[in-house]
Design a protein around this motif. Structure first.
Motif, PDB file in Angstrom:
ATOM      1  N   PRO A 414       0.947  -1.228   0.298  1.00 35.63           N
ATOM      2  CA  PRO A 414      -0.121  -0.033  -0.110  1.00 35.63           C
ATOM      3  C   PRO A 414       0.857   1.120   0.120  1.00 35.63           C
ATOM      4  N   VAL A 415       1.563   1.791  -1.526  1.00 39.12           N
ATOM      5  CA  VAL A 415       2.090   3.504  -1.234  1.00 39.12           C
ATOM      6  C   VAL A 415       1.236   3.463  -2.235  1.00 39.12           C
ATOM      7  N   VAL A 416       1.995   5.031  -2.503  1.00 40.91           N
ATOM      8  CA  VAL A 416       1.574   5.759  -3.741  1.00 40.91           C
ATOM      9  C   VAL A 416       2.899   6.993  -3.575  1.00 40.91           C
ATOM     10  N   LYS A 417       3.160   6.467  -4.951  1.00 48.66           N
ATOM     11  CA  LYS A 417       5.065   7.323  -5.656  1.00 48.66           C
ATOM     12  C   LYS A 417       5.148   6.984  -4.102  1.00 48.66           C
ATOM     13  N   GLY A 418       5.795   5.279  -3.836  1.00 50.31           N
ATOM     14  CA  GLY A 418       7.006   5.015  -2.724  1.00 50.31           C
ATOM     15  C   GLY A 418       6.580   5.521  -0.994  1.00 50.31           C
ATOM     16  N   LEU A 434      -8.593  10.147  -3.961  1.00 53.10           N
ATOM     17  CA  LEU A 434      -8.007  10.589  -4.520  1.00 53.10           C
ATOM     18  C   LEU A 434      -7.323  11.813  -4.264  1.00 53.10           C
ATOM     19  N   THR A 435      -7.069  12.066  -3.071  1.00 50.47           N
ATOM     20  CA  THR A 435      -6.444  12.646  -2.525  1.00 50.47           C
ATOM     21  C   THR A 435      -4.385  11.737  -1.939  1.00 50.47           C
ATOM     22  N   TYR A 436      -5.103  10.541  -1.606  1.00 50.81           N
ATOM     23  CA  TYR A 436      -3.489   9.858  -1.963  1.00 50.81           C
ATOM     24  C   TYR A 436      -2.494   9.949  -3.750  1.00 50.81           C
ATOM     25  N   ALA A 437      -3.521   9.983  -4.637  1.00 53.09           N
ATOM     26  CA  ALA A 437      -3.106   9.448  -5.600  1.00 53.09           C
ATOM     27  C   ALA A 437      -2.713  10.442  -6.301  1.00 53.09           C
ATOM     28  N   THR A 438      -3.013  12.032  -6.325  1.00 56.13           N
ATOM     29  CA  THR A 438      -2.328  12.899  -6.591  1.00 56.13           C
ATOM     30  C   THR A 438      -2.023  14.385  -5.583  1.00 56.13           C
ATOM     31  N   ALA A 540       7.136  17.118 -12.165  1.00 52.64           N
ATOM     32  CA  ALA A 540       7.151  16.589 -13.863  1.00 52.64           C
ATOM     33  C   ALA A 540       8.134  16.986 -13.941  1.00 52.64           C
ATOM     34  N   ALA A 541       9.695  17.700 -13.758  1.00 51.74           N
ATOM     35  CA  ALA A 541      10.972  17.378 -13.610  1.00 51.74           C
ATOM     36  C   ALA A 541      11.608  16.655 -13.831  1.00 51.74           C
ATOM     37  N   ALA A 542      11.299  16.077 -12.374  1.00 50.20           N
ATOM     38  CA  ALA A 542      12.017  14.697 -11.592  1.00 50.20           C
ATOM     39  C   ALA A 542      11.613  13.081 -12.761  1.00 50.20           C
ATOM     40  N   GLY A 543      10.467  13.439 -12.737  1.00 52.79           N
ATOM     41  CA  GLY A 543      10.717  12.408 -14.178  1.00 52.79           C
ATOM     42  C   GLY A 543       8.553  11.890 -13.306  1.00 52.79           C
ATOM     43  N   PHE A 544       7.918  11.963 -12.900  1.00 52.09           N
ATOM     44  CA  PHE A 544       6.554  11.979 -12.598  1.00 52.09           C
ATOM     45  C   PHE A 544       5.571  12.566 -13.463  1.00 52.09           C
ATOM     46  N   THR A 545       4.970  11.605 -13.884  1.00 51.47           N
ATOM     47  CA  THR A 545       3.379  12.223 -14.925  1.00 51.47           C
ATOM     48  C   THR A 545       2.028  11.381 -14.016  1.00 51.47           C
ATOM     49  N   ARG A 546       1.032  11.799 -15.285  1.00 51.61           N
ATOM     50  CA  ARG A 546       0.125  11.459 -14.442  1.00 51.61           C
ATOM     51  C   ARG A 546      -0.016   9.638 -14.266  1.00 51.61           C
ATOM     52  N   HIS A 547       0.209   8.897 -14.374  1.00 52.29           N
ATOM     53  CA  HIS A 547       0.833   7.801 -14.434  1.00 52.29           C
ATOM     54  C   HIS A 547       1.254   7.419 -13.039  1.00 52.29           C
ATOM     55  N   HIS A 548       1.794   8.363 -12.477  1.00 52.54           N
ATOM     56  CA  HIS A 548       1.921   7.923 -11.114  1.00 52.54           C
ATOM     57  C   HIS A 548       0.839   8.507 -10.351  1.00 52.54           C
ATOM     58  N   ASP A 549       0.031   9.141 -11.257  1.00 48.44           N
ATOM     59  CA  ASP A 549      -1.376   9.266  -9.539  1.00 48.44           C
ATOM     60  C   ASP A 549      -1.857   8.350  -9.811  1.00 48.44           C
TER      61      ASP A 549
END
Length: 594
Positions: A414-418, A434-438, A540-549
């Motif tokens: 159970p993690v989001v973005k690590g 939704l908060t966890y994800a975004t 975004a500059a660190a490499g995150f996209t919407r697919h990480h949300d």
């Protein structure tokens, strides 16, 4: 002149200058996130020389406003790889504000094999070698005693525990509270960043500083502060529930709602929740007497007093700030049914310097992975204590839930973005999912606390089991939270200002009176949006996209009892949460399209 301090640990040079013009109107999270965006290389290694740590009090720091003593800390997170702001109570924010210090930054990286203490006082900044005895495994409680004896009993202290020394990704920065106990700049591993600089602790000594901060309109401020404090006391959550039962009051509430994640997120309810709930905590404290306190503030000026001193059976202090998320993580998620066992583990996590949410979820994950026996509080305590040694198990736990899951060969991680998902299951409480994800912070309930409206019916009501209204709820609460985190206020003021309009206006009136401004509610909303923009741009500059949300896949196909529901938001729906600025969002989506 408001001061902006830089401490370069590579050269040991200190620069004290006037606040840069672009930061003059920022404070707290708004300042830490903008600075991180401006000066930290997004692709840098979080423990390398290019990361920086910035500490900043909020807009109302140092004033007499109730609950205004929070300190923000920012940088790039070793746990998520993205931007991080964490905030804490304690004494440091108020001391910095009274010394007219807008922020201080620790940058560079000491190359020699030595540890240092950065001391800030009215005469400037010094960099001392750290006392040898506090390095290499001494717990935070004892280390704070050593530093208080050396630098003064009333100094503010922010310290990296053993986990921070070892660079473990769940390491927090522990902050001394008014009674020399521990509060935490908890989530995201910023203690490892402090440790990577070879800074064991920061000392703030405000001896000789003014006893208050200047107020542009004292009478207006006094009147607004009175209205604001009354709002906090009049609201049933901040005026009654939290002072009597602490945040742990939520255990039985969430269990009844079917949203209390149990046994590593395999159920939303259990039959032992009351054993570790706020009512039991309250009863134990009152029955045991001694050092116990039902209500206690984590910083001077706190009138909500949701903290407490939890004693053992002989009335001797074990831990304070014994939060719902920790009691849940250990008591429900890891199935440890003895509240005393949970208290000793909580103290141990503070002592070694790890985030108690991350570590508690890591313990539950380790139990599912066979690294620890289910529900064994004594084994869990021993494992946490081993982080200070550290043993292999201690290193694995201290590295966070995602690492435990990989080592254990699990898919239900159970993690989001690590970052570990906290104490509210997103399947039956959809807004918080939704908060966890975004949120740019990784899974973080405090970034947009939808529980207030989904479960507690604060600020209205949105049915937690239905999708309708959740996108707008999470979006609006994330915007509001980014603004509140910039004020230096405790997030729990949100309960009152969501329900009591004059309380919200009093908050704005206090800021206006403090600085001679004329901010409106729309200005506060725009502040929150601006903070989220820069945080998302950094990621975004660190490499995150919407697919990480996104939430972990297992939520989509493992229905949770008792409601037998799954996570059913589509990617397109999730992407709408941060769509408060359509043209900018479209540009970001185009830039990050895979």
């Amino acid at each position: 002149m408001s001061k902006f301090i830089r401490v370069d640990m590579t050269s040991k040079q200190v620069t004290i200058a006037e606040v840069p013009a672009k930061y003059a109107g920022l404070a707290g999270r708004a300042l830490t996130s903008n600075f991180t965006f401006d000066e930290v290389k997004p692709t840098c290694h979080p423990l390398g020389k290019n990361n920086k740590l910035i500490f900043a009090p909020g807009y109302l720091g140092g004033t007499t406003a109730a609950n205004s003593g929070r300190l923000s800390c920012g940088g790039k997170s070793p746990l998520t790889g993205g931007i991080k702001e964490s905030n804490s109570g304690g004494t440091m924010a108020q001391k910095l504000s009274k010394m007219d210090i807008k922020a201080f930054v620790i940058e560079g990286k000491a190359e020699e094999d030595k540890w240092y203490i950065v001391k800030i006082d009215v005469n400037g900044v010094t960099i001392d070698e750290a006392p040898a005895e506090i390095i290499g495994g001494m717990g935070n409680y004892e280390a704070i005693k050593v530093l208080s004896a050396k630098y003064g009993a009333k100094v503010g202290i922010a310290i990296a525990g053993p986990a921070g020394e070892y660079g473990l990704a769940s390491a927090n920065i522990s902050v001394k509270d008014p009674e020399s106990n521990i509060r935490s700049l908890g989530r995201g591993g910023l203690g490892a960043v402090l440790g990577s600089k070879k800074v064991k602790a920061v000392i703030v000594d405000d001896t000789g500083a003014p006893t208050s901060v200047p107020i542009a309109d004292p009478e207006k401020f006094k009147a607004a502060a009175k209205v604001f404090a009354k709002s906090l006391m009049d609201h049933p959550v901040t005026g009654q529930a939290l002072p009597n039962y602490g945040t742990d009051v939520l255990v039985n509430i969430l269990n009844e709602a079917g949203g209390l994640p149990t046994r590593n997120f395999t159920s939303g309810r259990n039959d032992w929740a009351n054993n570790v709930g706020g009512e039991t905590m309250n009863a134990n404290i009152q029955a045991r007497g001694g050092d116990g306190k039902v209500a206690h503030g984590c910083h001077a000026g706190c009138i909500i007093r949701c903290s407490q001193w939890y004693p053992d059976k002989d009335g001797k202090y074990i831990t304070s700030g014994f939060e719902y998320e920790t009691c849940w993580g250990l008591g429900a998620d890891a199935c440890i049914t003895d509240l005393d066992d949970c208290a000793y583990i909580d103290r141990a996590m503070d002592d070694v310097g790890v985030d108690s949410i991350e570590c508690s979820v890591a313990i539950a994950t380790a139990m599912e992975g066979g690294l620890l026996p289910w529900g064994d509080g004594k084994a869990a305590l021993k494992a946490v204590e081993e982080i200070a040694t550290p043993t292999m198990l201690g290193r694995i736990l201290g590295s966070g839930t995602a690492t435990v899951g990989k080592v254990s060969g699990l898919f239900r991680v159970p993690v989001v973005k690590g970052q570990a998902i906290p104490a509210y299951d997103p399947r039956p409480i959809k807004g918080i999912g939704l908060t966890y994800a975004t949120t740019p912070m990784g899974a973080d309930h405090t970034s947009g606390y939808c529980i207030a409206t989904n479960i507690l019916k604060v600020g209205g009501y949105v049915d937690p089991l239905k999708k309708e209204g959740q996108i707008e709820l999470s979006r609006n609460l994330q915007i509001a939270t980014a603004a509140v985190d910039s004020t230096g206020m405790c997030l729990f003021i949100a309960f009152a200002i969501l329900d009591i309009p004059e309380g919200f206006m009093a908050l704005i009136d206090m800021i206006n009176a403090r600085y001679g401004l004329s901010l409106t509610p729309d200005d506060v909303t725009e502040l929150g949006k601006s903070v989220l923009r820069v945080e998302r741009a950094f990621n975004a500059a660190a490499g995150f996209t919407r697919h990480h949300d996104r939430l972990p896949e297992f939520f989509e196909y493992e229905a949770i009892e008792p409601h037998n529901v799954v996570w059913d938001f589509t990617p397109e729906e999730i992407d709408q949460v941060m769509n408060f600025d359509a043209p900018a969002e479209a540009a970001e989506a185009a830039a990050t399209k895979e």
